[in-house]
Design a protein around this motif. Structure first.
Motif, PDB file in Angstrom:
ATOM      1  N   LEU A   1       0.731  12.328 -13.697  1.00 52.83           N
ATOM      2  CA  LEU A   1       1.969  12.052 -12.950  1.00 52.83           C
ATOM      3  C   LEU A   1       1.663  11.116 -11.787  1.00 52.83           C
ATOM      4  CD1 LEU A   1       4.093  15.326 -12.723  1.00 52.83           C
ATOM      5  CD2 LEU A   1       3.557  13.903 -14.659  1.00 52.83           C
ATOM      6  N   GLN A   2       0.634  11.462 -11.020  1.00 52.38           N
ATOM      7  CA  GLN A   2       0.288  10.606  -9.876  1.00 52.38           C
ATOM      8  C   GLN A   2      -0.186   9.229 -10.363  1.00 52.38           C
ATOM      9  OE1 GLN A   2      -1.733  12.576  -6.696  1.00 52.38           O
ATOM     10  NE2 GLN A   2      -2.583  10.694  -5.843  1.00 52.38           N
ATOM     11  N   GLY A   3      -0.930   9.255 -11.478  1.00 55.91           N
ATOM     12  CA  GLY A   3      -1.404   7.984 -12.045  1.00 55.91           C
ATOM     13  C   GLY A   3      -0.234   7.106 -12.461  1.00 55.91           C
ATOM     14  N   TYR A   4       0.762   7.740 -13.062  1.00 55.96           N
ATOM     15  CA  TYR A   4       1.922   6.967 -13.516  1.00 55.96           C
ATOM     16  C   TYR A   4       2.750   6.453 -12.331  1.00 55.96           C
ATOM     17  CZ  TYR A   4       6.253   5.576 -15.670  1.00 55.96           C
ATOM     18  OH  TYR A   4       7.344   4.844 -16.038  1.00 55.96           O
ATOM     19  N   ASP A   5       2.803   7.242 -11.246  1.00 57.18           N
ATOM     20  CA  ASP A   5       3.508   6.756 -10.037  1.00 57.18           C
ATOM     21  C   ASP A   5       2.941   5.401  -9.616  1.00 57.18           C
ATOM     22  OD1 ASP A   5       5.124   8.962  -9.693  1.00 57.18           O
ATOM     23  OD2 ASP A   5       3.848   9.911  -8.183  1.00 57.18           O
ATOM     24  N   PHE A   6       1.621   5.331  -9.602  1.00 62.19           N
ATOM     25  CA  PHE A   6       0.974   4.089  -9.162  1.00 62.19           C
ATOM     26  C   PHE A   6       1.354   2.957 -10.126  1.00 62.19           C
ATOM     27  CE2 PHE A   6      -3.460   2.375  -7.584  1.00 62.19           C
ATOM     28  CZ  PHE A   6      -2.801   1.347  -6.926  1.00 62.19           C
TER      29      PHE A   6
ATOM     30  N   ALA B   1       5.583   5.056   2.017  1.00 61.88           N
ATOM     31  CA  ALA B   1       5.237   6.477   2.041  1.00 61.88           C
ATOM     32  C   ALA B   1       6.025   7.095   0.888  1.00 61.88           C
ATOM     33  CB  ALA B   1       5.654   7.095   3.370  1.00 61.88           C
ATOM     34  N   LEU B   2       5.302   7.717  -0.026  1.00 58.79           N
ATOM     35  CA  LEU B   2       5.968   8.285  -1.205  1.00 58.79           C
ATOM     36  C   LEU B   2       6.047   9.801  -1.068  1.00 58.79           C
ATOM     37  CD1 LEU B   2       7.047   7.777  -4.156  1.00 58.79           C
ATOM     38  CD2 LEU B   2       4.763   8.471  -4.907  1.00 58.79           C
ATOM     39  N   ILE B   3       7.255  10.312  -1.166  1.00 57.48           N
ATOM     40  CA  ILE B   3       7.415  11.773  -1.135  1.00 57.48           C
ATOM     41  C   ILE B   3       7.382  12.270  -2.577  1.00 57.48           C
ATOM     42  CG2 ILE B   3       8.988  13.655  -0.534  1.00 57.48           C
ATOM     43  CD1 ILE B   3       9.868  11.842   1.824  1.00 57.48           C
TER      44      ILE B   3
ATOM     45  N   GLY C   1       2.448  20.657  -8.829  1.00 56.90           N
ATOM     46  CA  GLY C   1       1.371  21.245  -8.023  1.00 56.90           C
ATOM     47  C   GLY C   1       0.040  20.574  -8.265  1.00 56.90           C
ATOM     48  N   ASP C   2      -0.497  19.962  -7.204  1.00 59.54           N
ATOM     49  CA  ASP C   2      -1.778  19.249  -7.317  1.00 59.54           C
ATOM     50  C   ASP C   2      -2.939  20.243  -7.293  1.00 59.54           C
ATOM     51  OD1 ASP C   2      -3.923  17.587  -7.181  1.00 59.54           O
ATOM     52  OD2 ASP C   2      -3.224  16.420  -5.463  1.00 59.54           O
ATOM     53  N   PRO C   3      -3.756  20.274  -8.353  1.00 58.17           N
ATOM     54  CA  PRO C   3      -4.883  21.215  -8.355  1.00 58.17           C
ATOM     55  C   PRO C   3      -6.060  20.747  -7.485  1.00 58.17           C
ATOM     56  CG  PRO C   3      -4.886  19.917 -10.373  1.00 58.17           C
ATOM     57  CD  PRO C   3      -3.673  19.491  -9.593  1.00 58.17           C
TER      58      PRO C   3
ATOM     59  N   ASP D   1     -10.081  14.026  -1.490  1.00 57.07           N
ATOM     60  CA  ASP D   1      -9.742  14.939  -2.591  1.00 57.07           C
ATOM     61  C   ASP D   1      -8.794  14.281  -3.606  1.00 57.07           C
ATOM     62  OD1 ASP D   1      -7.652  14.867  -0.749  1.00 57.07           O
ATOM     63  OD2 ASP D   1      -7.125  16.978  -0.963  1.00 57.07           O
ATOM     64  N   GLN D   2      -8.259  13.122  -3.265  1.00 56.07           N
ATOM     65  CA  GLN D   2      -7.305  12.444  -4.148  1.00 56.07           C
ATOM     66  C   GLN D   2      -7.963  11.418  -5.075  1.00 56.07           C
ATOM     67  OE1 GLN D   2      -3.892  13.207  -4.310  1.00 56.07           O
ATOM     68  NE2 GLN D   2      -4.736  14.926  -3.166  1.00 56.07           N
ATOM     69  N   TRP D   3      -9.296  11.301  -4.988  1.00 56.26           N
ATOM     70  CA  TRP D   3      -9.996  10.255  -5.746  1.00 56.26           C
ATOM     71  C   TRP D   3      -9.654  10.285  -7.240  1.00 56.26           C
ATOM     72  CZ3 TRP D   3     -12.320   5.837  -4.870  1.00 56.26           C
ATOM     73  CH2 TRP D   3     -13.166   5.292  -5.840  1.00 56.26           C
TER      74      TRP D   3
ATOM     75  N   VAL E   1       0.827  -1.203   0.000  1.00 57.63           N
ATOM     76  CA  VAL E   1       0.000   0.000   0.000  1.00 57.63           C
ATOM     77  C   VAL E   1       0.863   1.255   0.000  1.00 57.63           C
ATOM     78  CG1 VAL E   1      -1.889   1.140   1.226  1.00 57.63           C
ATOM     79  CG2 VAL E   1      -1.463  -1.282   1.572  1.00 57.63           C
ATOM     80  N   TYR E   2       0.446   2.265  -0.782  1.00 54.00           N
ATOM     81  CA  TYR E   2       1.204   3.519  -0.687  1.00 54.00           C
ATOM     82  C   TYR E   2       0.311   4.728  -0.517  1.00 54.00           C
ATOM     83  CZ  TYR E   2       0.974   6.121  -5.248  1.00 54.00           C
ATOM     84  OH  TYR E   2       0.617   6.892  -6.321  1.00 54.00           O
ATOM     85  N   CYS E   3       0.913   5.742   0.131  1.00 52.70           N
ATOM     86  CA  CYS E   3       0.256   7.043   0.253  1.00 52.70           C
ATOM     87  C   CYS E   3       1.303   8.086  -0.110  1.00 52.70           C
ATOM     88  CB  CYS E   3      -0.223   7.265   1.690  1.00 52.70           C
ATOM     89  SG  CYS E   3      -1.145   8.807   1.896  1.00 52.70           S
TER      90      CYS E   3
ATOM     91  N   THR F   1      -1.798  18.236 -16.128  1.00 49.34           N
ATOM     92  CA  THR F   1      -1.143  16.924 -16.278  1.00 49.34           C
ATOM     93  C   THR F   1      -0.902  16.232 -14.934  1.00 49.34           C
ATOM     94  OG1 THR F   1       1.035  17.928 -16.182  1.00 49.34           O
ATOM     95  CG2 THR F   1       0.167  17.510 -18.385  1.00 49.34           C
ATOM     96  N   TYR F   2      -1.160  16.950 -13.821  1.00 51.92           N
ATOM     97  CA  TYR F   2      -0.813  16.381 -12.508  1.00 51.92           C
ATOM     98  C   TYR F   2      -1.392  14.973 -12.323  1.00 51.92           C
ATOM     99  CZ  TYR F   2       0.152  15.937  -7.563  1.00 51.92           C
ATOM    100  OH  TYR F   2       0.630  15.471  -6.360  1.00 51.92           O
ATOM    101  N   GLN F   3      -2.638  14.803 -12.684  1.00 53.81           N
ATOM    102  CA  GLN F   3      -3.297  13.503 -12.465  1.00 53.81           C
ATOM    103  C   GLN F   3      -2.545  12.361 -13.169  1.00 53.81           C
ATOM    104  OE1 GLN F   3      -7.011  13.001 -14.972  1.00 53.81           O
ATOM    105  NE2 GLN F   3      -7.049  15.214 -14.726  1.00 53.81           N
TER     106      GLN F   3
END
Ligand SMILES: Nc1ncnc2c1ncn2[C@@H]1O[C@H](COP(=O)(O)OP(=O)(O)OP(=O)(O)O)[C@@H](O)[C@H]1O
Ligand SMILES: N[C@@H](Cc1ccc(O)cc1)C(=O)O
Length: 490
Positions: free
Chosen positions: A239-244, A130-132, A140-142, A261-263, A96-98, A235-237
């Motif tokens: 980047l986070q999507g690709y991290d996963f 835990a991912l930094i 910047g996450d909108p 808010d991260q859904w 699991v990651y956050c 494009t932020y979504q």
């Protein structure tokens, strides 16, 4: 993509001694010739040398289904699939990651929920990361933001990353010692710094549908606003999507958690995994946002943040915050922010309804539990000591160190020795700004609310004697239970 796969991974030290089978087992790590594999091996070896021997009862809650536990405590807002519940009780632990963007030097109370949920996963026998967001913070996450975030320079991102890494290590490291699998700490800049624009467009962008991206809450809201939205934040979504996707593929991470808010960002990840890797078995889980009584989110942008780093907010102030939570919130906070059993929380709740209930007993328990989790036993002791030292009427003998320890948390001033010695207490309380006028000070004294070094003073003529000056260095004045003034004697 090869460049990305070969990127170095900063895998931090939080690896449990029992974990001979360290969980990052998929390629590229299986290939011993891969430099990342060697780096990882070295990290594990170093970490194993310094960790204490395993304890007898590894994970007290190991058999509990983490999804049931979180649900019972009000820590689930949504899951991407009900199949997560079954996956949580299969033989294979979940990974699991956050993620936390380093947009400040410390994390705050809102972010603590992610750490607590990670800790519940650990306690139920799962593995956590835990991912930094060293890369994502530069974008910047909108989500939940009405304005574009200010750009952060590299120096600030690095300083903030170090700060929040410390906070996470301190909390998850210290609270994993009962034989619980420790968390790994990663930084997404390690794979993004190597990413080429053309690779990104070919490997990721091609699979992302603009219609779906625009439909996300975080984008819809911003497009409707006057300022609109930059392409960068849009494009932020991805980047986070690709991290996963990256961690799913390379490290076997199969669950992402975050606040509600991260859904949109979390589902961007599960979508990419399905489309690009054609794989099932990636899940998202969100928890409700922790709100203040005025309905606003606990965060840092709104001001008055409850920071988790002791250098940003002392353990004393942190403790006091929970000690003074209103009765209506305390049971909910006990469920969300502590690891007390539900039975114990119910008992505390019943106790609150019983005649003779000592006010704030439930708050005291909450403050103790949360302060211990975040600041450790030492931080809790510091907070308790300061609380007692600042309690008007307390019997404890004050010393200079104790008063200095709280001086940062209450108003203070410096006065010359000559100005203080023989000064009338009433005058001094006005001179220092503790009380507005002499008549108000006299009134308060008559009501029994004026204290010198925690001792009530009832004599209007009281003057400061040499023996009143604690260790020859300080005085503590209190007006009522809450207003204090530390006077340093120079
Ligand atoms: N009040 C909160 N309750 C629950 N989770 C929160 C809260 N605030 C932030 N989080 C979670 O912490 C993680 C990091 O979020 P983020 O960096 O946006 O927080 P933030 O510091 O509140 O940001 P900002 O104040 O700039 O909006 C996310 O998973 C987010 O959902
Ligand atoms: N978007 C999250 C942080 C985050 C960054 C990268 C991730 O892969 C996951 C989460 C936030 O706002 O704080």
């Amino acid at each position: 993509m090869a460049a990305i796969a070969a990127a170095s991974h900063r895998v931090s030290l939080l690896i449990h001694p029992n974990s001979r089978r360290f969980f990052f087992s998929s390629p590229p790590f299986r290939n011993p010739k891969n430099p990342s594999f060697l780096l990882l091996r070295r990290t594990i070896t170093c970490a194993q040398q310094t960790l204490e021997p395993p304890k007898s009862d590894p994970t007290p809650n190991r058999r509990s289904n983490v999804v049931d536990v979180l649900q019972e405590r009000g820590l689930i807002e949504s899951v991407t699939s009900e199949a997560l519940r079954a996956a949580a009780c299969s033989d294979r632990p979940l990974r699991v990651y956050c993620g936390f963007d380093p947009t400040a030097e410390s994390l705050h109370l809102g972010n603590l929920l992610g750490i607590i949920v990670l800790s519940w996963f650990q306690r139920c026998g799962h593995r956590t990361v835990a991912l930094i967001g060293g890369a994502t913070a530069r974008v910047g996450d909108p989500s939940g933001k009405s304005l574009e975030r200010p750009e952060l320079d590299s120096g600030t991102v690095e300083r903030n990353s170090a700060g929040i890494e410390n906070v996470i290590k301190r909390i998850l490291g210290a609270n994993s010692d009962a034989g619980i699998e420790k968390a790994a700490i990663l930084n997404n800049y390690d794979w993004w710094r190597e990413m080429k624009m053309l690779d990104f467009l070919r490997e990721v962008g091609r699979f992302a549908r603009v219609g779906t991206m625009i439909a996300k809450e975080s984008v819809k809201k911003r497009l409707a606003s006057e300022e609109g939205m930059s392409y960068t934040e849009f494009t932020y979504q991805l980047l986070q999507g690709y991290d996963f996707l990256y961690m799913f593929k390379n490290m076997g991470v199969n669950v992402q958690i975050g606040g509600s808010d991260q859904w949109g960002n979390i589902t961007a990840g599960t979508d990419l995994i399905r489309k690009i890797l054609q794989a099932e078995g990636a899940y998202g889980l969100t928890f409700p946002l922790l709100l203040k009584s005025d309905g606003t989110k606990f965060g840092k942008s709104e001001g008055g943040a409850i920071w988790l780093s002791p250098s940003a907010l002392s353990p004393y102030k942190f403790y006091q915050y929970f000690f003074t939570i209103p009765d209506v919130d305390v049971v909910r906070f006990l469920k969300i922010l502590t690891f007390l059993s539900m039975e114990e929380i119910e008992e505390l709740e019943e106790g609150m309804r019983r005649p003779g209930y000592v006010p704030n007993s439930a708050q005291r328990r909450l403050a103790e539990e949360v302060t211990r989790f975040v600041h450790g036993e030492e931080g809790l002791l510091e907070a308790l000591k300061a609380t007692e030292a600042l309690r008007p009427g307390a019997e404890t003998k004050l010393d200079w160190e104790t008063i200095e320890g709280i001086a940062e948390d209450v108003p203070s001033c410096s006065l010359d020795y000559d100005c203080v010695l023989n000064a009338c207490l009433i005058d001094l309380s006005v001179l220092t700004g503790l009380i507005a006028s002499k008549s108000a000070a006299r009134r308060l004294m008559k009501q029994g609310g004026l204290y010198l070094n925690n001792k009530r003073v009832e004599n209007e003529e009281k003057t400061i004697e040499e023996s009143d000056i604690v260790d020859g260095k300080v005085l503590l004045l209190s007006a009522g239970k809450k207003n204090k003034m530390v006077i340093r004697i120079s």
